[in-house]
Design a protein around this motif. Sequence first.
Motif, PDB file in Angstrom:
ATOM      1  N   ARG A 117       1.185  -1.332  -0.062  1.00 31.97           N
ATOM      2  CA  ARG A 117      -0.029  -0.241   0.037  1.00 31.97           C
ATOM      3  C   ARG A 117       0.949   1.084  -0.048  1.00 31.97           C
ATOM      4  O   ARG A 117       1.793   1.909   0.676  1.00 31.97           O
ATOM      5  CB  ARG A 117      -0.728   0.532   1.059  1.00 31.97           C
ATOM      6  N   SER A 118       0.366   2.099  -0.165  1.00 35.20           N
ATOM      7  CA  SER A 118       1.164   3.390  -0.573  1.00 35.20           C
ATOM      8  C   SER A 118       0.878   4.570   0.872  1.00 35.20           C
ATOM      9  O   SER A 118       0.036   4.007   1.392  1.00 35.20           O
ATOM     10  CB  SER A 118       0.472   4.298  -1.695  1.00 35.20           C
ATOM     11  N   TRP A 119       2.292   4.445   1.024  1.00 34.65           N
ATOM     12  CA  TRP A 119       2.821   5.283   2.333  1.00 34.65           C
ATOM     13  C   TRP A 119       1.891   6.444   2.178  1.00 34.65           C
ATOM     14  O   TRP A 119       1.794   6.768   3.505  1.00 34.65           O
ATOM     15  CB  TRP A 119       3.988   5.607   2.610  1.00 34.65           C
ATOM     16  N   PHE A 120       0.868   7.130   0.989  1.00 31.46           N
ATOM     17  CA  PHE A 120       0.546   8.901   1.760  1.00 31.46           C
ATOM     18  C   PHE A 120      -0.687   8.709   1.421  1.00 31.46           C
ATOM     19  O   PHE A 120      -2.114   8.722   2.313  1.00 31.46           O
ATOM     20  CB  PHE A 120       1.280   9.569   0.207  1.00 31.46           C
ATOM     21  N   THR A 121      -1.494   7.696   0.702  1.00 30.96           N
ATOM     22  CA  THR A 121      -3.273   7.990  -0.220  1.00 30.96           C
ATOM     23  C   THR A 121      -3.301   6.163   0.255  1.00 30.96           C
ATOM     24  O   THR A 121      -4.642   6.318   0.760  1.00 30.96           O
ATOM     25  CB  THR A 121      -3.390   7.478  -1.201  1.00 30.96           C
ATOM     26  N   THR A 122      -2.166   5.159   0.961  1.00 30.86           N
ATOM     27  CA  THR A 122      -3.430   3.876   1.434  1.00 30.86           C
ATOM     28  C   THR A 122      -3.810   3.310   0.718  1.00 30.86           C
ATOM     29  O   THR A 122      -4.420   2.380   1.004  1.00 30.86           O
ATOM     30  CB  THR A 122      -3.790   4.224   3.615  1.00 30.86           C
ATOM     31  N   LEU A 123      -3.624   3.525  -0.504  1.00 27.62           N
ATOM     32  CA  LEU A 123      -4.291   2.731  -1.013  1.00 27.62           C
ATOM     33  C   LEU A 123      -3.841   1.643  -2.294  1.00 27.62           C
ATOM     34  O   LEU A 123      -2.581   1.325  -2.083  1.00 27.62           O
ATOM     35  CB  LEU A 123      -4.877   3.704  -2.352  1.00 27.62           C
ATOM     36  N   PRO A 124      -3.739   0.970  -2.518  1.00 27.68           N
ATOM     37  CA  PRO A 124      -3.133  -0.812  -3.045  1.00 27.68           C
ATOM     38  C   PRO A 124      -2.227   0.173  -3.794  1.00 27.68           C
ATOM     39  O   PRO A 124      -2.530   0.512  -5.027  1.00 27.68           O
ATOM     40  CB  PRO A 124      -3.710  -1.990  -3.415  1.00 27.68           C
TER      41      PRO A 124
END
Length: 365
Positions: A117-124
Amino acid sequence: MSAPPAALPAATPAPPTKATAALPGTGVARLLGRRAARVPRPLGRVLASAGTVFLLSSVLTFGLGALSDANPAAAVLGETATPADIVRMDHAFGLDRPLPAQFASWLAHALGGDLGRSWFTTLPVSDSIATALPVDLSIAGLALLLAVLLGAAGGIAAALSNGGRLDRAVTAICSVLGTLPAFVIAIALIVLVSVRLRLLPSGGYVPFGQDPGQWLRFALLPALALSLDAAAGIARQLRTSLVAALRENYVTGATMRGLSGRRVLFGQVLRNAAGPAVTVLGMNVPILIGGAVVTERIFNLPGIAQLSLRAAEQHDVPVIQGTLLVTVAVVLVANLAVVAGVLALNPAARRAGSARRGRLAAGAR
């Protein structure tokens, strides 16, 4: 005088048992051997090297992220991150484990389609790549098609006019196009086609599934900018191969048998001479992917290059690792497709594979 002894009946082979079926060279082993023998040797070598390159690339990709000073807490929270916040986020992202354990877990999940997951958006990360990658694949696919069409037309025309004006003109144009970077061609196309002639838009993107016509209008200029260098290389290589192939004895024999020049060219000569040109096309796939970084910025395309650039600016390590790994996988798959295409076009390679299978079958018997 005694009668000759009766001939002994031929011994019938005993049915295979579990013990004999498990022996090397019998049962499943023979079946696997026959299936492995069906794989042409060049394709098998490329498969083995592709697996090795992918593994080494995954190690380097993970190592670059692991050895960087980027930290999710410091990247997201900035200077307000406390030591407790850093420890908590390191545990949440699994960064407090040993590096070998982190790499094994990351690679296992990546092979299953989970890139974190992205560290900023928390999206996969896989979802972000799945949204951006079709843009690059559609542009690259159109660029490859244009490169094949333009390169094949130029190479055939130059070969048929060997030493003539058309041959010299095609050679000169290919020499010029081979020295121009993709971004220079892109800017020139925007000025000429979009600003002066007002024929095509200078930027933007519409998915193919939403409107194929609008997709073509937005994709044509960036695809053309990426394709001209590859088309020049294909034309030069195809021209050289065709000139040599047209001097072969089978061409003279086919002409003497009454076959038309077009039938000889497209039915025999072109197929035998296309192998090196296909190899040149495969070598241009990484160049197309690398050129997409600049081309996407010029034409404002929401592709994987822009995704990786934004991630690099934000120090978003999972996104950077995911985009690099997917890019390597795309290049390796393209190389495998090129080898398969060369084998399909080259009868000598297929005959060599058939001879090898025959030798293996004779040895098994």
